[in-house]
Design a protein around this motif. Structure first.
Motif, mmCIF file in Angstrom:
data_model
loop_
_atom_site.group_PDB
_atom_site.id
_atom_site.type_symbol
_atom_site.label_atom_id
_atom_site.label_comp_id
_atom_site.label_asym_id
_atom_site.label_seq_id
_atom_site.Cartn_x
_atom_site.Cartn_y
_atom_site.Cartn_z
ATOM 1 N N ILE A 22 0.871 -1.177 0.000
ATOM 2 C CA ILE A 22 0.000 0.000 0.000
ATOM 3 C C ILE A 22 0.904 1.222 0.000
ATOM 4 O O ILE A 22 1.663 1.450 0.950
ATOM 5 C CB ILE A 22 -0.924 0.008 1.231
ATOM 6 C CG1 ILE A 22 -1.759 -1.270 1.265
ATOM 7 C CG2 ILE A 22 -1.831 1.240 1.198
ATOM 8 C CD1 ILE A 22 -2.606 -1.407 2.513
ATOM 9 N N LEU A 23 0.846 1.972 -1.075
ATOM 10 C CA LEU A 23 1.738 3.103 -1.264
ATOM 11 C C LEU A 23 0.940 4.399 -1.300
ATOM 12 O O LEU A 23 -0.178 4.447 -1.808
ATOM 13 C CB LEU A 23 2.525 2.943 -2.568
ATOM 14 C CG LEU A 23 3.283 1.630 -2.751
ATOM 15 C CD1 LEU A 23 3.998 1.613 -4.107
ATOM 16 C CD2 LEU A 23 4.277 1.405 -1.626
ATOM 17 N N GLY A 24 1.534 5.447 -0.783
ATOM 18 C CA GLY A 24 0.887 6.746 -0.785
ATOM 19 C C GLY A 24 1.737 7.737 -0.026
ATOM 20 O O GLY A 24 2.723 7.369 0.616
ATOM 21 N N PRO A 25 1.381 9.011 -0.091
ATOM 22 C CA PRO A 25 2.187 10.020 0.599
ATOM 23 C C PRO A 25 2.176 9.811 2.107
ATOM 24 O O PRO A 25 1.297 9.139 2.654
ATOM 25 C CB PRO A 25 1.514 11.342 0.210
ATOM 26 C CG PRO A 25 0.112 10.959 -0.151
ATOM 27 C CD PRO A 25 0.207 9.597 -0.751
ATOM 28 N N LEU A 105 3.269 -4.440 2.938
ATOM 29 C CA LEU A 105 4.320 -3.435 2.851
ATOM 30 C C LEU A 105 3.673 -2.060 2.717
ATOM 31 O O LEU A 105 2.796 -1.869 1.878
ATOM 32 C CB LEU A 105 5.230 -3.710 1.649
ATOM 33 C CG LEU A 105 5.751 -5.138 1.494
ATOM 34 C CD1 LEU A 105 6.643 -5.251 0.260
ATOM 35 C CD2 LEU A 105 6.495 -5.594 2.732
ATOM 36 N N LEU A 106 4.117 -1.134 3.533
ATOM 37 C CA LEU A 106 3.633 0.239 3.459
ATOM 38 C C LEU A 106 4.786 1.137 3.059
ATOM 39 O O LEU A 106 5.887 1.016 3.610
ATOM 40 C CB LEU A 106 3.068 0.698 4.810
ATOM 41 C CG LEU A 106 2.019 -0.200 5.463
ATOM 42 C CD1 LEU A 106 1.569 0.382 6.787
ATOM 43 C CD2 LEU A 106 0.838 -0.410 4.539
ATOM 44 N N GLY A 107 4.543 2.021 2.093
ATOM 45 C CA GLY A 107 5.635 2.862 1.618
ATOM 46 C C GLY A 107 5.173 4.228 1.171
ATOM 47 O O GLY A 107 4.013 4.421 0.790
ATOM 48 N N SER A 108 6.104 5.168 1.215
ATOM 49 C CA SER A 108 5.835 6.549 0.799
ATOM 50 C C SER A 108 6.524 6.874 -0.517
ATOM 51 O O SER A 108 6.831 8.026 -0.790
ATOM 52 C CB SER A 108 6.309 7.521 1.893
ATOM 53 O OG SER A 108 5.681 7.245 3.113
ATOM 54 N N ALA A 109 6.774 5.875 -1.324
ATOM 55 C CA ALA A 109 7.407 6.081 -2.624
ATOM 56 C C ALA A 109 6.732 5.187 -3.645
ATOM 57 O O ALA A 109 6.222 4.118 -3.319
ATOM 58 C CB ALA A 109 8.897 5.769 -2.557
ATOM 59 N N SER A 110 6.731 5.616 -4.889
ATOM 60 C CA SER A 110 6.059 4.888 -5.956
ATOM 61 C C SER A 110 6.822 3.619 -6.315
ATOM 62 O O SER A 110 8.001 3.476 -5.993
ATOM 63 C CB SER A 110 5.953 5.770 -7.200
ATOM 64 O OG SER A 110 7.233 5.936 -7.779
ATOM 65 N N PRO A 111 6.165 2.670 -7.002
ATOM 66 C CA PRO A 111 6.866 1.459 -7.437
ATOM 67 C C PRO A 111 8.088 1.752 -8.308
ATOM 68 O O PRO A 111 9.056 1.008 -8.280
ATOM 69 C CB PRO A 111 5.793 0.698 -8.225
ATOM 70 C CG PRO A 111 4.512 1.171 -7.648
ATOM 71 C CD PRO A 111 4.734 2.618 -7.312
ATOM 72 N N ASP A 112 8.049 2.854 -9.081
ATOM 73 C CA ASP A 112 9.202 3.198 -9.904
ATOM 74 C C ASP A 112 10.416 3.500 -9.051
ATOM 75 O O ASP A 112 11.548 3.148 -9.406
ATOM 76 C CB ASP A 112 8.885 4.411 -10.785
ATOM 77 C CG ASP A 112 7.900 4.088 -11.875
ATOM 78 O OD1 ASP A 112 7.773 2.884 -12.205
ATOM 79 O OD2 ASP A 112 7.248 5.005 -12.390
ATOM 80 N N LEU A 113 10.191 4.147 -7.903
ATOM 81 C CA LEU A 113 11.302 4.440 -7.013
ATOM 82 C C LEU A 113 11.710 3.198 -6.234
ATOM 83 O O LEU A 113 12.873 3.057 -5.835
ATOM 84 C CB LEU A 113 10.921 5.566 -6.053
ATOM 85 C CG LEU A 113 12.057 6.455 -5.545
ATOM 86 C CD1 LEU A 113 12.847 7.054 -6.706
ATOM 87 C CD2 LEU A 113 11.514 7.568 -4.671
#
Length: 394
Positions: A22-25, A105-113
């Motif tokens: 789950i990705l987002g700012p 997985l939780l992240g503050s960056a896009s899949p490209d990064l």
């Protein structure tokens, strides 16, 4: 707590795939959402915040043993971009003991990064994006579209007790992002350069993105500007909306349009602190356009692609929704309840030949403006999007 529309997709992913990302700012509500969701599942879980020293230590010496000890639990790894070296190990752990819902997985960056993850976990993961709280999520509580538009969708800002408290929250949010989070993601710009760039981008909101203008203003090269903007987009702060190329005989604009993904952040950077200040600002119309576009994009099915349409002779439409290579709907966004259309809008509708064409206003009643063009408002546009099968839950 406001219910998040992503819950169905997350549950579906956990029921089938070994890992869900789950990705987002930052501060968009990912951690609260997942902790609440997991508490409702009939399976034990363990949560690690990879920005917290004590949690990082657990994975520094023998992370494989840690994951094996918890192989029958849901392991939640928050801010996964802090330890990208874990991705090859996660693949190994999944292949040794493959079962649905092992990792969130939780992240503050896009899949490209997070390129390593996309390379190593192919077939083992689904990426889902959590947007700031959107219109359909807040429409079930006592929050008006005006408040939502002004403050945006970050929960702590939107639900602040007053506008001053929301402004203070944004001040700390921007400072943390500029001084810590973006450099940690690899942004090579100085904090001052990043702040200046963000402020300059408020003037680009809803307009064509011209890298040369930004390059000249910041006294840096165009490739460097593109790199910086790429980082801001990868951190989910801005969006580049690409033009739709439908008619090769037309002289089409090729530059993307730029929008902030949250109008609360946009307004903070513009110095707008209340709704009265927004109403009197020269950027009112472009702010409204960006607000409506963000609300719609946040609710689209994954197979629907958003664009805008513009030619060199001013034929244009604000939003074009394409599904299976076909233009399904066009939308022109107007701040006013008695909207007019231009000759350029009319020609664009004829060019694209969409089944449904809408003008989205704040509060106008729904009615046919012409036989192929309907007026609606921010509360009723969802009916037409749903009828065309464009919404994620339709």
């Amino acid at each position: 707590m406001i219910d998040r529309s992503l819950v169905g997709e997350v549950l579906a992913g956990l029921s089938y795939l070994p890992s869900v990302a789950i990705l987002g700012p930052r501060q968009v509500g990912k951690t609260t959402f997942v902790k609440t969701l997991v508490a409702q599942l009939n399976k034990p879980s363990v949560y690690l915040d990879l920005e917290y020293f004590a949690d990082r230590v657990k994975l520094q010496n023998a992370p494989d043993l840690y994951f094996q000890e918890h192989q029958n639990e849901i392991v939640i790894l928050d801010e996964i971009q802090r330890m990208p070296e874990l991705f090859p190990l996660l693949r190994s752990m999944i292949d040794q003991h493959r079962q649905p819902g092992r990792f969130i997985l939780l992240g503050s960056a896009s899949p490209d990064l997070l390129r390593q993850s996309s390379e190593t976990l192919a077939g083992r993961i689904v990426y889902l994006k959590m947007h700031p709280l959107h219109y359909r999520e807040i429409s079930t509580v006592q929050i008006t579209y005006q408040q939502h538009w002004l403050r945006g969708g970050f929960p702590d800002a939107l639900l602040a007790p007053n506008d001053k408290a929301a402004e203070l929250w944004f001040r700390g949010f921007v400072q943390t992002y500029v001084e810590r989070d973006l450099p940690a993601l690899g942004l090579p710009a100085t904090p001052d350069t990043t702040r200046n760039l963000l402020r300059m981008l408020t003037n680009v909101q809803g307009g064509l993105l011209t890298y040369s203008d930004l390059s000249d203003s910041l006294n840096i090269s165009q490739p460097t500007v593109k790199t910086y903007i790429g980082f801001l987009e990868s951190a989910f702060l801005i969006r580049r909306l690409e033009p739709y190329f439908a008619n090769v005989s037309k002289r089409l604009v090729k530059s993307p349009k730029l929008f902030f993904t949250d109008t609360g952040l946009l307004h903070h950077l513009m110095g707008i602190q209340n709704f009265e200040g927004l109403q009197g600002n020269i950027g009112l119309g472009r702010s409204w356009e960006g607000y409506v576009i963000q609300q719609i994009i946040a609710n689209l099915r994954s197979d629907v692609e958003p664009y805008f349409y513009r030619t060199k002779d001013k034929t244009e439409l604000d939003l074009v929704l394409v599904q299976n290579t076909q233009v399904k709907m066009t939308l022109e966004i107007k701040y006013g309840n008695n909207p007019n259309t231009s000759r350029g809008n009319t020609v664009a509708i004829e060019d694209l030949e969409a089944k449904q064409n809408l003008i989205v206003t704040p509060q106008a009643d729904d009615y046919w403006l012409r036989s192929n063009l309907r007026v609606c408002n921010i509360a009723t546009v969802w009916r037409y999007l749903g009828n065309e099968g464009l919404l994620a839950d339709s």
